[in-house]
Design a protein around this motif. Structure first.
Motif, mmCIF file in Angstrom:
data_model
loop_
_atom_site.group_PDB
_atom_site.id
_atom_site.type_symbol
_atom_site.label_atom_id
_atom_site.label_comp_id
_atom_site.label_asym_id
_atom_site.label_seq_id
_atom_site.Cartn_x
_atom_site.Cartn_y
_atom_site.Cartn_z
ATOM 1 N N ASN A 28 0.844 -1.185 0.000
ATOM 2 C CA ASN A 28 0.000 0.000 0.000
ATOM 3 C C ASN A 28 0.883 1.240 0.000
ATOM 4 O OD1 ASN A 28 -2.531 -1.403 0.240
ATOM 5 N ND2 ASN A 28 -1.891 -1.916 2.317
ATOM 6 N N PHE A 29 0.650 2.115 -0.961
ATOM 7 C CA PHE A 29 1.430 3.334 -1.087
ATOM 8 C C PHE A 29 0.528 4.521 -0.797
ATOM 9 C CE2 PHE A 29 3.803 0.259 -3.469
ATOM 10 C CZ PHE A 29 5.117 0.577 -3.186
ATOM 11 N N ALA A 30 0.968 5.385 0.122
ATOM 12 C CA ALA A 30 0.188 6.554 0.507
ATOM 13 C C ALA A 30 0.990 7.819 0.246
ATOM 14 C CB ALA A 30 -0.184 6.470 1.978
ATOM 15 N N HIS A 31 0.264 8.894 0.009
ATOM 16 C CA HIS A 31 0.863 10.212 -0.205
ATOM 17 C C HIS A 31 -0.021 11.204 0.526
ATOM 18 C CE1 HIS A 31 2.281 13.829 -2.243
ATOM 19 N NE2 HIS A 31 3.337 13.108 -2.632
ATOM 20 N N PRO A 32 0.564 12.217 1.179
ATOM 21 C CA PRO A 32 -0.257 13.168 1.934
ATOM 22 C C PRO A 32 -1.293 13.908 1.088
ATOM 23 C CG PRO A 32 2.081 13.551 2.347
ATOM 24 C CD PRO A 32 1.981 12.478 1.320
ATOM 25 N N ARG A 33 -0.995 14.143 -0.179
ATOM 26 C CA ARG A 33 -1.932 14.893 -1.027
ATOM 27 C C ARG A 33 -2.871 13.991 -1.822
ATOM 28 N NH1 ARG A 33 2.262 18.539 -4.022
ATOM 29 N NH2 ARG A 33 1.380 17.216 -5.636
ATOM 30 N N ALA A 34 -2.698 12.686 -1.758
ATOM 31 C CA ALA A 34 -3.570 11.753 -2.481
ATOM 32 C C ALA A 34 -4.788 11.424 -1.628
ATOM 33 C CB ALA A 34 -2.822 10.479 -2.836
ATOM 34 N N GLN A 35 -5.926 11.253 -2.287
ATOM 35 C CA GLN A 35 -7.159 10.989 -1.553
ATOM 36 C C GLN A 35 -7.172 9.606 -0.916
ATOM 37 O OE1 GLN A 35 -10.480 11.601 -4.115
ATOM 38 N NE2 GLN A 35 -10.277 13.825 -4.084
ATOM 39 N N LYS A 36 -6.649 8.619 -1.622
ATOM 40 C CA LYS A 36 -6.666 7.251 -1.101
ATOM 41 C C LYS A 36 -5.361 6.551 -1.450
ATOM 42 C CE LYS A 36 -9.145 5.515 -5.115
ATOM 43 N NZ LYS A 36 -10.266 4.756 -5.602
ATOM 44 N N ALA A 55 -4.390 2.764 -12.191
ATOM 45 C CA ALA A 55 -4.450 3.336 -10.846
ATOM 46 C C ALA A 55 -3.234 4.214 -10.569
ATOM 47 C CB ALA A 55 -4.560 2.227 -9.803
ATOM 48 N N VAL A 56 -2.062 3.773 -11.004
ATOM 49 C CA VAL A 56 -0.844 4.555 -10.798
ATOM 50 C C VAL A 56 -0.902 5.838 -11.622
ATOM 51 C CG1 VAL A 56 1.652 4.590 -11.167
ATOM 52 C CG2 VAL A 56 0.574 2.591 -10.135
ATOM 53 N N ARG A 57 -1.326 5.743 -12.876
ATOM 54 C CA ARG A 57 -1.412 6.928 -13.739
ATOM 55 C C ARG A 57 -2.385 7.956 -13.154
ATOM 56 N NH1 ARG A 57 2.747 5.190 -15.648
ATOM 57 N NH2 ARG A 57 2.869 3.932 -17.495
ATOM 58 N N LEU A 58 -3.544 7.496 -12.681
ATOM 59 C CA LEU A 58 -4.524 8.415 -12.103
ATOM 60 C C LEU A 58 -3.987 9.070 -10.833
ATOM 61 C CD1 LEU A 58 -7.831 6.395 -12.600
ATOM 62 C CD2 LEU A 58 -7.128 8.460 -13.796
ATOM 63 N N ALA A 59 -3.287 8.312 -10.007
ATOM 64 C CA ALA A 59 -2.714 8.868 -8.777
ATOM 65 C C ALA A 59 -1.664 9.917 -9.087
ATOM 66 C CB ALA A 59 -2.112 7.749 -7.927
ATOM 67 N N LEU A 60 -0.830 9.670 -10.097
ATOM 68 C CA LEU A 60 0.202 10.635 -10.463
ATOM 69 C C LEU A 60 -0.421 11.897 -11.073
ATOM 70 C CD1 LEU A 60 2.925 8.262 -11.923
ATOM 71 C CD2 LEU A 60 2.843 9.302 -9.659
ATOM 72 N N GLU A 61 -1.500 11.732 -11.844
ATOM 73 C CA GLU A 61 -2.190 12.896 -12.409
ATOM 74 C C GLU A 61 -2.846 13.720 -11.307
ATOM 75 O OE1 GLU A 61 -4.906 11.692 -15.457
ATOM 76 O OE2 GLU A 61 -3.322 10.752 -16.645
ATOM 77 N N GLU A 62 -3.382 13.036 -10.286
ATOM 78 C CA GLU A 62 -4.019 13.732 -9.167
ATOM 79 C C GLU A 62 -3.023 14.646 -8.452
ATOM 80 O OE1 GLU A 62 -6.038 12.658 -4.851
ATOM 81 O OE2 GLU A 62 -5.752 11.072 -6.334
ATOM 82 N N LEU A 63 -1.779 14.216 -8.340
ATOM 83 C CA LEU A 63 -0.774 15.020 -7.657
ATOM 84 C C LEU A 63 -0.379 16.253 -8.469
ATOM 85 C CD1 LEU A 63 1.645 12.364 -6.164
ATOM 86 C CD2 LEU A 63 -0.222 13.565 -5.051
ATOM 87 N N LYS A 64 -0.524 16.167 -9.779
ATOM 88 C CA LYS A 64 -0.143 17.298 -10.632
ATOM 89 C C LYS A 64 -1.140 18.444 -10.540
ATOM 90 C CE LYS A 64 2.371 14.531 -13.992
ATOM 91 N NZ LYS A 64 2.425 14.068 -15.378
ATOM 92 N N LYS A 65 -2.362 18.167 -10.090
ATOM 93 C CA LYS A 65 -3.399 19.202 -10.004
ATOM 94 C C LYS A 65 -3.156 20.142 -8.846
ATOM 95 C CE LYS A 65 -6.924 16.406 -12.144
ATOM 96 N NZ LYS A 65 -8.221 15.813 -12.014
#
Length: 65
Positions: A28-36, A55-65
């Motif tokens: 499980n990989f977590a990031h402070p700015r990621a929702q889940k 899932a990885v691509r969407l998570a990385l795109e979420e961080l760019k916003k």
């Protein structure tokens, strides 16, 4: 050819995700700015499944916003 599990993990770690452990072959990989958290399962040398890559691509795109 799909990427390997190790490639997905490398991308996540470069983006600042932290491995929070897991059970068995799950990580499980977590990031402070990621929702889940993002769950990646399988051995490091296995080919990644299409849903894992997405899932990885969407998570990385979420961080760019």
């Amino acid at each position: 050819m799909p990427p390997k599990i190790r490639d997905l993990i490398t991308e996540l770690e470069k983006a600042g995700f932290v491995n929070c452990g897991g059970k068995g072959s799950h990580r499980n990989f977590a990031h402070p700015r990621a929702q889940k958290p993002i769950t990646i399962s399988g051995k490091l040398g296995d080919d990644a499944k299409h849903y894992q890559v997405r899932a990885v691509r969407l998570a990385l795109e979420e961080l760019k916003k």
